[in-house]
Write an enzyme that holds these catalytic residues in place. Structure first.
Site, mmCIF file in Angstrom:
data_model
loop_
_atom_site.group_PDB
_atom_site.id
_atom_site.type_symbol
_atom_site.label_atom_id
_atom_site.label_comp_id
_atom_site.label_asym_id
_atom_site.label_seq_id
_atom_site.Cartn_x
_atom_site.Cartn_y
_atom_site.Cartn_z
ATOM 1 N N GLU A 110 6.095 29.920 14.459
ATOM 2 C CA GLU A 110 6.070 28.626 15.140
ATOM 3 C C GLU A 110 4.873 28.515 16.089
ATOM 4 O O GLU A 110 4.221 27.474 16.151
ATOM 5 C CB GLU A 110 7.365 28.416 15.934
ATOM 6 C CG GLU A 110 8.605 28.382 15.078
ATOM 7 C CD GLU A 110 9.272 29.745 14.895
ATOM 8 O OE1 GLU A 110 10.482 29.776 14.627
ATOM 9 O OE2 GLU A 110 8.581 30.779 15.016
ATOM 10 N N CYS A 134 13.186 31.587 18.210
ATOM 11 C CA CYS A 134 13.552 32.529 19.269
ATOM 12 C C CYS A 134 13.302 31.847 20.621
ATOM 13 O O CYS A 134 12.716 30.766 20.678
ATOM 14 C CB CYS A 134 12.723 33.812 19.139
ATOM 15 S SG CYS A 134 11.002 33.629 19.678
ATOM 16 N N HIS A 170 4.252 34.523 16.552
ATOM 17 C CA HIS A 170 5.380 34.115 15.722
ATOM 18 C C HIS A 170 4.947 32.894 14.907
ATOM 19 O O HIS A 170 4.020 32.173 15.282
ATOM 20 C CB HIS A 170 6.584 33.762 16.590
ATOM 21 C CG HIS A 170 7.212 34.937 17.253
ATOM 22 N ND1 HIS A 170 8.496 34.908 17.750
ATOM 23 C CD2 HIS A 170 6.744 36.191 17.514
ATOM 24 C CE1 HIS A 170 8.793 36.078 18.279
ATOM 25 N NE2 HIS A 170 7.745 36.872 18.157
ATOM 26 N N CYS A 195 9.550 30.919 21.131
ATOM 27 C CA CYS A 195 9.114 29.824 20.270
ATOM 28 C C CYS A 195 9.751 28.502 20.678
ATOM 29 O O CYS A 195 9.093 27.465 20.665
ATOM 30 C CB CYS A 195 9.422 30.147 18.820
ATOM 31 S SG CYS A 195 8.418 31.513 18.185
#
Length: 158
Positions: free
Chosen positions: A57, A85, A55, A88
């Site tokens: 991040e 999320c 992801h 993350c």
């Protein structure tokens, strides 16, 4: 909002748009800032890298930690194009930055089929009621590593 903060968020948003138009992943971008400078950028590379943890991040955190030569992001700020999320957010907490700023909300992501609500719900359930079969095993054998860690005088705590 400070002018610089707006510029950092604009960069995270620019990365998210670029990622979609380049067909390299989902519509997510992130930057990490330290002392007024962007030290790392990340975009969602889940499909590009066949890595469900890639992801934006997490990609940015990995790059920032490499840049800093540290596993902590003390004094850093994370700017992300969408509310993190659960994975993350946990990674951000482990990295210990000073602040997180986000643009789109998790409800905006859910509206385009990036819905993490099921993860939040699963985490609140007892193990036996979760959709993913989970069972503890060989705890006594595994405790040896913890005992060695606890007794170690030269460990690098984090």
């Amino acid at each position: 909002m400070k002018k610089q903060q707006k510029e950092y968020m604009q960069e995270a948003i620019r990365l998210s748009i670029q990622n979609v138009t380049a067909h390299t992943g989902g519509p997510f971008g992130a930057v990490i800032v330290k002392d007024g400078e962007i030290i790392a950028r990340g975009t969602n590379l889940v499909t590009a890298n066949n890595d469900p943890t890639a992801h934006a991040e997490v990609v940015a955190i990995r790059a920032a930690c490499t840049f800093l030569g540290s596993y902590h992001l003390e004094g850093c700020e994370v700017y992300t194009s969408c509310e993190p999320c659960p994975m993350c957010l946990a990674a951000i907490y482990w990295a210990r930055p000073a602040a997180v700023y986000y643009a789109n909300a998790k409800e905006d992501a859910a509206a385009i089929q990036f819905d993490d609500q099921f993860i939040y719900e699963e985490l609140s359930r007892p193990l036996a009621k979760r959709k993913l079969f989970t069972r503890q095993m060989m705890r006594e054998e595994a405790l040896e590593a913890f005992q060695i860690w606890e007794a170690s005088t030269d460990k690098k705590e984090y």
